[in-house]
Design a protein around this motif. Structure first.
Motif, mmCIF file in Angstrom:
data_model
loop_
_atom_site.group_PDB
_atom_site.id
_atom_site.type_symbol
_atom_site.label_atom_id
_atom_site.label_comp_id
_atom_site.label_asym_id
_atom_site.label_seq_id
_atom_site.Cartn_x
_atom_site.Cartn_y
_atom_site.Cartn_z
ATOM 1 N N ASN A 1 -12.224 3.276 0.057
ATOM 2 C CA ASN A 1 -10.961 2.788 -0.505
ATOM 3 C C ASN A 1 -10.494 3.652 -1.664
ATOM 4 N N PHE A 2 -9.206 3.622 -1.895
ATOM 5 C CA PHE A 2 -8.655 4.275 -3.087
ATOM 6 C C PHE A 2 -7.520 3.402 -3.604
ATOM 7 N N GLU A 3 -6.928 3.830 -4.691
ATOM 8 C CA GLU A 3 -5.812 3.054 -5.239
ATOM 9 C C GLU A 3 -4.633 3.975 -5.510
ATOM 10 N N VAL A 4 -3.463 3.544 -5.086
ATOM 11 C CA VAL A 4 -2.234 4.259 -5.425
ATOM 12 C C VAL A 4 -1.680 3.626 -6.695
ATOM 13 N N ARG A 5 -1.392 4.452 -7.685
ATOM 14 C CA ARG A 5 -0.796 3.941 -8.924
ATOM 15 C C ARG A 5 0.562 4.619 -9.061
ATOM 16 N N SER A 6 1.618 3.862 -8.801
ATOM 17 C CA SER A 6 2.955 4.456 -8.909
ATOM 18 C C SER A 6 3.515 4.170 -10.298
ATOM 19 N N VAL A 7 3.952 5.229 -10.954
ATOM 20 C CA VAL A 7 4.428 5.129 -12.340
ATOM 21 C C VAL A 7 5.797 5.817 -12.444
ATOM 22 N N SER A 8 6.448 5.652 -13.570
ATOM 23 C CA SER A 8 7.759 6.280 -13.754
ATOM 24 C C SER A 8 7.602 7.806 -13.776
ATOM 25 N N GLY A 9 8.704 8.506 -13.518
ATOM 26 C CA GLY A 9 8.666 9.967 -13.513
ATOM 27 C C GLY A 9 8.149 10.530 -14.831
ATOM 28 N N GLU A 10 8.583 9.925 -15.943
ATOM 29 C CA GLU A 10 8.143 10.395 -17.272
ATOM 30 C C GLU A 10 6.640 10.214 -17.450
ATOM 31 N N ASP A 11 6.161 9.020 -17.097
ATOM 32 C CA ASP A 11 4.725 8.748 -17.211
ATOM 33 C C ASP A 11 3.926 9.706 -16.333
ATOM 34 N N PHE A 12 4.494 10.010 -15.166
ATOM 35 C CA PHE A 12 3.801 10.920 -14.252
ATOM 36 C C PHE A 12 3.645 12.302 -14.898
ATOM 37 N N GLU A 13 4.725 12.775 -15.530
ATOM 38 C CA GLU A 13 4.664 14.078 -16.230
ATOM 39 C C GLU A 13 3.598 14.026 -17.330
ATOM 40 N N ASP A 14 3.620 12.933 -18.095
ATOM 41 C CA ASP A 14 2.648 12.782 -19.190
ATOM 42 C C ASP A 14 1.216 12.740 -18.666
ATOM 43 N N TYR A 15 1.058 12.036 -17.534
ATOM 44 C CA TYR A 15 -0.283 11.938 -16.928
ATOM 45 C C TYR A 15 -0.800 13.332 -16.558
ATOM 46 N N LEU A 16 0.059 14.106 -15.867
ATOM 47 C CA LEU A 16 -0.379 15.439 -15.442
ATOM 48 C C LEU A 16 -0.656 16.335 -16.648
ATOM 49 N N ALA A 17 0.191 16.211 -17.698
ATOM 50 C CA ALA A 17 -0.011 17.017 -18.904
ATOM 51 C C ALA A 17 -1.362 16.681 -19.533
ATOM 52 N N THR B 1 -19.498 5.080 -7.420
ATOM 53 C CA THR B 1 -19.337 4.179 -8.559
ATOM 54 C C THR B 1 -17.890 4.112 -9.039
ATOM 55 N N GLN B 2 -17.034 4.964 -8.486
ATOM 56 C CA GLN B 2 -15.667 5.016 -8.998
ATOM 57 C C GLN B 2 -14.636 5.141 -7.864
ATOM 58 N N ILE B 3 -13.660 4.244 -7.912
ATOM 59 C CA ILE B 3 -12.567 4.303 -6.939
ATOM 60 C C ILE B 3 -11.588 5.391 -7.390
ATOM 61 N N PRO B 4 -11.264 6.355 -6.532
ATOM 62 C CA PRO B 4 -10.302 7.386 -6.950
ATOM 63 C C PRO B 4 -8.884 6.809 -7.035
ATOM 64 N N ILE B 5 -8.170 7.208 -8.068
ATOM 65 C CA ILE B 5 -6.802 6.695 -8.236
ATOM 66 C C ILE B 5 -5.800 7.815 -7.989
ATOM 67 N N LEU B 6 -4.908 7.538 -7.063
ATOM 68 C CA LEU B 6 -3.879 8.499 -6.670
ATOM 69 C C LEU B 6 -2.604 8.152 -7.441
ATOM 70 N N VAL B 7 -2.301 8.950 -8.464
ATOM 71 C CA VAL B 7 -1.146 8.653 -9.310
ATOM 72 C C VAL B 7 0.089 9.352 -8.729
ATOM 73 N N VAL B 8 1.135 8.580 -8.505
ATOM 74 C CA VAL B 8 2.374 9.139 -7.936
ATOM 75 C C VAL B 8 3.576 8.653 -8.748
ATOM 76 N N PRO B 9 4.662 9.447 -8.760
ATOM 77 C CA PRO B 9 5.862 9.004 -9.454
ATOM 78 C C PRO B 9 6.753 8.175 -8.527
ATOM 79 N N VAL B 10 7.573 7.291 -9.100
ATOM 80 C CA VAL B 10 8.556 6.570 -8.278
ATOM 81 C C VAL B 10 9.850 7.380 -8.214
#
Ligand SMILES: [Cu+2]
Length: 292
Positions: free
Chosen positions: A236-252, A161-170
């Motif tokens: 299928n999955f989705e890559v979500r590339s975000v800024s380095g700061e957003d990536f830190e915030d996401y992981l936090a 029911t849910q596509i996994p999202i792979l969050v990565v920093p640019v």
């Protein structure tokens, strides 16, 4: 005679110059001949190699067309008299053996250079992500993090029911360590212009690791590129590339106990996948009901 050959040389140089110049600026799209742009440094290198090869092929092709036209016109039949018969021009034969050899050597050199760059692994990547493939979904683990809930590293796993999202920093080197729980899968993000088979039991080798540096923020679909079973097509999955700061915030946010969806929304991103959607269950239900 001297004047004519000088003219020919100037014309050839002009043609070469025009092709090279257009290849470097306005003509890159033209010479890419449909090759997609990609979003990583590695993809850009491959595209450059392709464009360079297209230009080289064009130069060789045009030179051959000119020589064919010249020979056809210059040596066309003019009368009934048999023309001068020649055979075994050794210097010429050596030249037309050596020139293709040089062309292939140059193409080979650039191909190997780009290949080495694409497969290059840094000693200390900025981010390491473990990718676990299984029938028929994906799990993405961030080994350097700790989830406050259970002390395990932060991870995202997809289900029907849910596509996994792979969050990565640019703008950071990202190392993917691939592993499979069952059969051979293949990790493929079309926008990386790269895919790598995930062979079970290969976890501690070097063949299951690759690195990229993503340069563009956005959402990009990812797929399994190895026919791995009934629901392969839905893997299928989705890559979500975000800024380095957003990536830190996401992981936090994840470490603080938020779900992937909540953590994405906390950095101003869509909480669910935008490039693909979970597969329809109808077929599965149909199968369960009718047995076919
Ligand atoms: Cu698969």
């Amino acid at each position: 005679m001297a004047r004519r050959s000088k003219l020919a040389r100037v014309a050839a140089l002009g043609l070469l110059g025009a092709l090279t110049l257009s290849g470097c600026s306005v003509g890159t799209e033209l010479f890419a001949i449909g090759w997609p742009a990609g979003i990583t440094d590695e993809a850009q290198r491959m595209r450059d190699l392709w464009i360079g090869s297209s230009i080289a092929a064009m130069v060789v092709g045009v030179a051959v067309w000119i020589m064919i036209a010249w020979a056809a016109i210059r040596y066309r039949k003019r009368g009934t008299e048999l023309p001068r018969q020649t055979a075994y021009n050794l210097p010429l034969e050596i030249v037309y053996t050596i020139i293709p050899f040089i062309i292939i050597a140059v193409l080979f050199f650039y191909t190997v250079t780009v290949q080495n760059r694409v497969q290059q692994r840094s000693d200390e990547p900025d981010v390491t992500i473990a990718v676990n493939a299984f029938k028929w979904n994906w799990q993405f683990v961030y080994p350097d993090t700790t989830d406050s809930n259970g002390g395990e590293p932060v991870s995202t796993v997809g289900d029907s029911t849910q596509i996994p999202i792979l969050v990565v920093p640019v703008d950071q080197t990202i190392r993917f360590e691939l592993a499979s729980a069952d059969v051979i899968h293949s990790f493929w993000v079309p926008e990386f212009l790269f895919k790598l088979d995930i062979i079970p039991g290969n976890e501690n080798g070097r063949d299951n690791v690759f690195e990229v540096t993503v340069r563009e923020e956005g959402a990009y679909v990812g797929r399994c590129a190895e026919l791995c079973g009934t629901y392969h097509a839905f893997m299928n999955f989705e890559v979500r590339s975000v800024s380095g700061e957003d990536f830190e915030d996401y992981l936090a946010a994840r470490e603080a106990g938020q779900t992937t969806s909540q953590a994405l929304e906390s950095i101003g991103q869509d909480g669910t996948a935008t490039t693909t959607r979970p597969f329809e269950l109808e077929r599965q239900e149909h199968t369960a009901l009718t047995g076919d």
